[in-house]
Design a protein around this motif. Sequence first.
Motif, PDB file in Angstrom:
ATOM      1  N   ALA A  15     -28.939-126.237 -15.020  1.00  0.00           N
ATOM      2  CA  ALA A  15     -28.952-125.431 -13.808  1.00  0.00           C
ATOM      3  C   ALA A  15     -29.117-123.983 -14.225  1.00  0.00           C
ATOM      4  CB  ALA A  15     -27.679-125.653 -13.008  1.00  0.00           C
ATOM      5  N   ALA A  16     -28.687-123.086 -13.363  1.00  0.00           N
ATOM      6  CA  ALA A  16     -28.983-121.684 -13.603  1.00  0.00           C
ATOM      7  C   ALA A  16     -28.241-121.101 -14.785  1.00  0.00           C
ATOM      8  CB  ALA A  16     -28.650-120.861 -12.363  1.00  0.00           C
ATOM      9  N   ALA A  17     -27.208-121.784 -15.257  1.00  0.00           N
ATOM     10  CA  ALA A  17     -26.425-121.153 -16.305  1.00  0.00           C
ATOM     11  C   ALA A  17     -26.635-121.780 -17.665  1.00  0.00           C
ATOM     12  CB  ALA A  17     -24.962-121.146 -15.938  1.00  0.00           C
ATOM     13  N   LEU A  18     -25.966-122.932 -17.934  1.00  0.00           N
ATOM     14  CA  LEU A  18     -25.904-123.414 -19.303  1.00  0.00           C
ATOM     15  C   LEU A  18     -26.130-124.895 -19.437  1.00  0.00           C
ATOM     16  CD1 LEU A  18     -22.540-121.639 -20.100  1.00  0.00           C
ATOM     17  CD2 LEU A  18     -24.813-120.781 -20.570  1.00  0.00           C
ATOM     18  N   ALA A  19     -26.495-125.308 -20.646  1.00  0.00           N
ATOM     19  CA  ALA A  19     -26.498-126.729 -20.974  1.00  0.00           C
ATOM     20  C   ALA A  19     -25.706-126.895 -22.247  1.00  0.00           C
ATOM     21  CB  ALA A  19     -27.923-127.244 -21.148  1.00  0.00           C
ATOM     22  N   ALA A  20     -25.675-128.115 -22.766  1.00  0.00           N
ATOM     23  CA  ALA A  20     -24.801-128.370 -23.907  1.00  0.00           C
ATOM     24  C   ALA A  20     -25.371-127.793 -25.176  1.00  0.00           C
ATOM     25  CB  ALA A  20     -24.627-129.877 -24.078  1.00  0.00           C
ATOM     26  N   LEU A  21     -24.524-127.172 -25.959  1.00  0.00           N
ATOM     27  CA  LEU A  21     -24.904-126.610 -27.235  1.00  0.00           C
ATOM     28  C   LEU A  21     -24.497-127.556 -28.341  1.00  0.00           C
ATOM     29  CD1 LEU A  21     -25.893-123.994 -28.719  1.00  0.00           C
ATOM     30  CD2 LEU A  21     -23.523-123.288 -28.772  1.00  0.00           C
ATOM     31  N   GLU A 166     -19.201-121.378 -25.432  1.00  0.00           N
ATOM     32  CA  GLU A 166     -19.327-120.519 -26.605  1.00  0.00           C
ATOM     33  C   GLU A 166     -20.765-120.040 -26.717  1.00  0.00           C
ATOM     34  OE1 GLU A 166     -15.921-122.131 -29.622  1.00  0.00           O
ATOM     35  OE2 GLU A 166     -17.681-123.399 -29.388  1.00  0.00           O
ATOM     36  N   GLY A 167     -20.954-118.887 -27.347  1.00  0.00           N
ATOM     37  CA  GLY A 167     -22.305-118.338 -27.447  1.00  0.00           C
ATOM     38  C   GLY A 167     -22.507-117.570 -28.736  1.00  0.00           C
ATOM     39  N   ARG A 168     -23.754-117.247 -29.014  1.00  0.00           N
ATOM     40  CA  ARG A 168     -24.065-116.553 -30.254  1.00  0.00           C
ATOM     41  C   ARG A 168     -25.129-115.482 -30.033  1.00  0.00           C
ATOM     42  NH1 ARG A 168     -27.326-121.321 -30.628  1.00  0.00           N
ATOM     43  NH2 ARG A 168     -29.232-121.090 -31.872  1.00  0.00           N
ATOM     44  N   GLY A 169     -25.132-114.508 -30.921  1.00  0.00           N
ATOM     45  CA  GLY A 169     -26.073-113.410 -30.851  1.00  0.00           C
ATOM     46  C   GLY A 169     -25.712-112.389 -31.913  1.00  0.00           C
ATOM     47  N   ILE A 170     -26.125-111.152 -31.705  1.00  0.00           N
ATOM     48  CA  ILE A 170     -25.842-110.084 -32.652  1.00  0.00           C
ATOM     49  C   ILE A 170     -24.606-109.326 -32.167  1.00  0.00           C
ATOM     50  CG2 ILE A 170     -26.728-107.997 -33.765  1.00  0.00           C
ATOM     51  CD1 ILE A 170     -29.565-109.096 -33.227  1.00  0.00           C
ATOM     52  N   ILE A 171     -23.492-109.526 -32.838  1.00  0.00           N
ATOM     53  CA  ILE A 171     -22.248-108.841 -32.465  1.00  0.00           C
ATOM     54  C   ILE A 171     -22.376-107.360 -32.818  1.00  0.00           C
ATOM     55  CG2 ILE A 171     -19.768-108.678 -32.878  1.00  0.00           C
ATOM     56  CD1 ILE A 171     -19.794-111.624 -33.634  1.00  0.00           C
ATOM     57  N   TYR A 172     -21.933-106.495 -31.907  1.00  0.00           N
ATOM     58  CA  TYR A 172     -21.913-105.065 -32.200  1.00  0.00           C
ATOM     59  C   TYR A 172     -20.497-104.516 -32.059  1.00  0.00           C
ATOM     60  CZ  TYR A 172     -21.872-104.448 -27.088  1.00  0.00           C
ATOM     61  OH  TYR A 172     -21.546-104.508 -25.756  1.00  0.00           O
ATOM     62  N   ASN A 173     -20.219-103.484 -32.849  1.00  0.00           N
ATOM     63  CA  ASN A 173     -18.991-102.704 -32.722  1.00  0.00           C
ATOM     64  C   ASN A 173     -19.393-101.377 -32.086  1.00  0.00           C
ATOM     65  OD1 ASN A 173     -16.772-101.006 -33.037  1.00  0.00           O
ATOM     66  ND2 ASN A 173     -16.199-101.866 -35.022  1.00  0.00           N
ATOM     67  N   LYS A 174     -19.102-101.212 -30.823  1.00  0.00           N
ATOM     68  CA  LYS A 174     -19.565-100.045 -30.064  1.00  0.00           C
ATOM     69  C   LYS A 174     -19.025 -98.741 -30.633  1.00  0.00           C
ATOM     70  CE  LYS A 174     -20.049 -98.318 -25.304  1.00  0.00           C
ATOM     71  NZ  LYS A 174     -19.488 -96.973 -25.561  1.00  0.00           N
ATOM     72  N   LYS A 175     -17.777 -98.722 -31.076  1.00  0.00           N
ATOM     73  CA  LYS A 175     -17.188 -97.491 -31.592  1.00  0.00           C
ATOM     74  C   LYS A 175     -17.934 -96.993 -32.820  1.00  0.00           C
ATOM     75  CE  LYS A 175     -12.783 -95.386 -32.925  1.00  0.00           C
ATOM     76  NZ  LYS A 175     -13.368 -94.642 -34.057  1.00  0.00           N
ATOM     77  N   VAL A 176     -18.347 -97.892 -33.688  1.00  0.00           N
ATOM     78  CA  VAL A 176     -19.085 -97.497 -34.882  1.00  0.00           C
ATOM     79  C   VAL A 176     -20.383 -96.803 -34.486  1.00  0.00           C
ATOM     80  CG1 VAL A 176     -20.311 -98.336 -36.922  1.00  0.00           C
ATOM     81  CG2 VAL A 176     -18.102 -99.318 -36.312  1.00  0.00           C
ATOM     82  N   GLY A 338     -33.395-110.295 -23.411  1.00  0.00           N
ATOM     83  CA  GLY A 338     -32.445-109.846 -22.403  1.00  0.00           C
ATOM     84  C   GLY A 338     -31.259-110.765 -22.215  1.00  0.00           C
ATOM     85  N   LYS A 339     -31.268-111.931 -22.892  1.00  0.00           N
ATOM     86  CA  LYS A 339     -30.194-112.902 -22.717  1.00  0.00           C
ATOM     87  C   LYS A 339     -29.729-113.425 -24.071  1.00  0.00           C
ATOM     88  CE  LYS A 339     -31.800-114.564 -18.196  1.00  0.00           C
ATOM     89  NZ  LYS A 339     -32.087-115.768 -17.371  1.00  0.00           N
ATOM     90  N   ILE A 340     -28.483-113.866 -24.109  1.00  0.00           N
ATOM     91  CA  ILE A 340     -27.999-114.561 -25.301  1.00  0.00           C
ATOM     92  C   ILE A 340     -27.792-116.030 -24.947  1.00  0.00           C
ATOM     93  CG2 ILE A 340     -26.850-112.485 -26.151  1.00  0.00           C
ATOM     94  CD1 ILE A 340     -24.180-113.979 -25.519  1.00  0.00           C
ATOM     95  N   GLN A 341     -27.730-116.850 -25.962  1.00  0.00           N
ATOM     96  CA  GLN A 341     -27.489-118.268 -25.716  1.00  0.00           C
ATOM     97  C   GLN A 341     -25.994-118.526 -25.622  1.00  0.00           C
ATOM     98  OE1 GLN A 341     -28.333-121.121 -28.791  1.00  0.00           O
ATOM     99  NE2 GLN A 341     -28.997-122.631 -27.306  1.00  0.00           N
ATOM    100  N   ALA A 342     -25.589-119.243 -24.605  1.00  0.00           N
ATOM    101  CA  ALA A 342     -24.181-119.584 -24.434  1.00  0.00           C
ATOM    102  C   ALA A 342     -24.090-120.880 -23.656  1.00  0.00           C
ATOM    103  CB  ALA A 342     -23.448-118.468 -23.693  1.00  0.00           C
ATOM    104  N   HIS A 410     -21.569-115.008 -15.971  1.00  0.00           N
ATOM    105  CA  HIS A 410     -21.445-114.803 -14.531  1.00  0.00           C
ATOM    106  C   HIS A 410     -22.492-113.839 -13.980  1.00  0.00           C
ATOM    107  CE1 HIS A 410     -17.799-117.157 -13.666  1.00  0.00           C
ATOM    108  NE2 HIS A 410     -17.514-116.930 -14.935  1.00  0.00           N
ATOM    109  N   SER A 411     -23.139-113.075 -14.842  1.00  0.00           N
ATOM    110  CA  SER A 411     -24.224-112.211 -14.393  1.00  0.00           C
ATOM    111  C   SER A 411     -25.592-112.782 -14.761  1.00  0.00           C
ATOM    112  CB  SER A 411     -24.071-110.806 -14.996  1.00  0.00           C
ATOM    113  OG  SER A 411     -24.103-110.853 -16.414  1.00  0.00           O
ATOM    114  N   GLN A 412     -25.590-114.050 -15.203  1.00  0.00           N
ATOM    115  CA  GLN A 412     -26.803-114.793 -15.540  1.00  0.00           C
ATOM    116  C   GLN A 412     -27.615-114.105 -16.642  1.00  0.00           C
ATOM    117  OE1 GLN A 412     -28.943-115.757 -11.928  1.00  0.00           O
ATOM    118  NE2 GLN A 412     -27.288-117.058 -11.191  1.00  0.00           N
ATOM    119  N   GLU A 413     -26.903-113.600 -17.649  1.00  0.00           N
ATOM    120  CA  GLU A 413     -27.543-112.999 -18.817  1.00  0.00           C
ATOM    121  C   GLU A 413     -27.448-113.924 -20.030  1.00  0.00           C
ATOM    122  OE1 GLU A 413     -26.947-108.545 -19.252  1.00  0.00           O
ATOM    123  OE2 GLU A 413     -25.325-109.027 -17.853  1.00  0.00           O
ATOM    124  N   THR A 414     -27.411-115.218 -19.763  1.00  0.00           N
ATOM    125  CA  THR A 414     -27.431-116.215 -20.824  1.00  0.00           C
ATOM    126  C   THR A 414     -28.545-117.213 -20.528  1.00  0.00           C
ATOM    127  OG1 THR A 414     -25.825-117.598 -19.661  1.00  0.00           O
ATOM    128  CG2 THR A 414     -24.965-116.029 -21.282  1.00  0.00           C
TER     129      THR A 414
END
Length: 458
Positions: A15-21, A166-176, A338-342, A410-414
């Motif tokens: 559907a609009a969000a996710l399937a099994a990983l 659960e999801g994966r992508g490029i983790i960032y540390n915003k403060k750095v 624009g999206k990550i996998q989750a 919830h914002s459909q960015e996956t």
Amino acid sequence: MRRRLVKKAVSLSVAAALAALTLTGCRFGFASDPDDPNETEKEEPIDTSVDSFQYDASLNGTNITLLNSKGEIQVALEKMADAFEEKSGVHVEVMPVTEGDSPYTKVVSLYNSGTPPTLSILDTTDVIALAEEKAADLSGEKWTEEAADYLTEVNGKVYSFPLCIEGRGIIYNKKVIDDALGETFDPDSVRSLKEFTKLLDRLVDAGVERPVSMAKEDWSLGAHQLQYIYETYDGTSEGAEKAIEDIKDGKLDLESYDRMGQFLDIFDVLKKYNVAKGDPLGADYDEMAIDLVDGKTAFWFNDNWAWPNLADAGAGNEDDYGFLPYFMNNDSDDFVNGKIQASPSKQVMLDGQLATQKQQAAAREFLNWIVYSEIGQQMLVKTCNVIPPFRNNPYEPSDPLSRDIYEKVHSQETFNASAIVPNDHWAVLGAAMQKYLADRSGRDELTEAVQKYWEDQE
């Protein structure tokens, strides 16, 4: 991480969000000693004052077992089991899969010995492989309505309960990034590989010499990264399946397949800025968490289950970490930028072979309790610290990585795609990826290795 080649006709409910990983939620190593006696464990309190769940008194005294392959929530599941028993009178024994063991092998051995668990937390591929022979049909359960976007179907039937997202992508540390550039970093401002590379160059100029951490492990390289070539075919599980079948049949030439080239483009960028570029196969996983927290690096390709490693390295729930997409080209309209996998990576299967009627009823009540009771809803999120796949669960995860994925879902960015691959895919092709990471092979050799791998499959 367990994978199994499945030759059955499998339909994943999309559907609009996710399937099994197909990837297991893994926790590999700690940045510090997890058994430090001076460490104070923080646990969110559970409000037990309200509980409108209707318990079946006839199940009081029933004993069931739960095989757990998600080791990092073993203690949390035991607490959930205790809370459920206190309310229902049903005893749930949580049986851990020993670290390093295959959940699939473990559950099969228990079936062979005639003592299968009543419930088993397994990888999606393992559920698919066992479902029609071993599992009870859960299609008629009420909670399927709450998890409609996250269900896995085998020949039109639901045999498993999605436990978490659960999801994966490029983790960032915003403060750095903020501190290095002297400005507020907006993750949404990066929407292409070119823009991401420009950001990396700015960080290097600002003194972050090698802003990327790259894991050397074969599971990370051969599964978490390489599988993007299948899963980004069109962003669906059906598309991933078609890509694999077309590669096997020779209909899809990897040398001209755009996703293969795009995957190598971003991998080359990550490789160029790798903090362990001088000795990429000597990189230490625990050090990567420390580097990201301490500001030696700004990015780490990983999954939200890396949070315990970051927390052990000193990161806190109030810190600003999140995910960038795995940028594969410069088309800002391409979903991959624009999206990550989750998606739900762990599924709970109910034994349909040897469990008694009463045990099955108790197990179904336990699953319903997780979804519908106020206590179960809280404990899934606050005690187990996972992202709930059920629409009626009002609680949000507390750690930054899970919270970021929760918000993106919830914002459909996956995007929802799952590649069903053989169980040796990550090991065989992970080794090929390690050679490429260490500059001991080129694009042609790696592409040939992937092509040969699939040609050798039956």
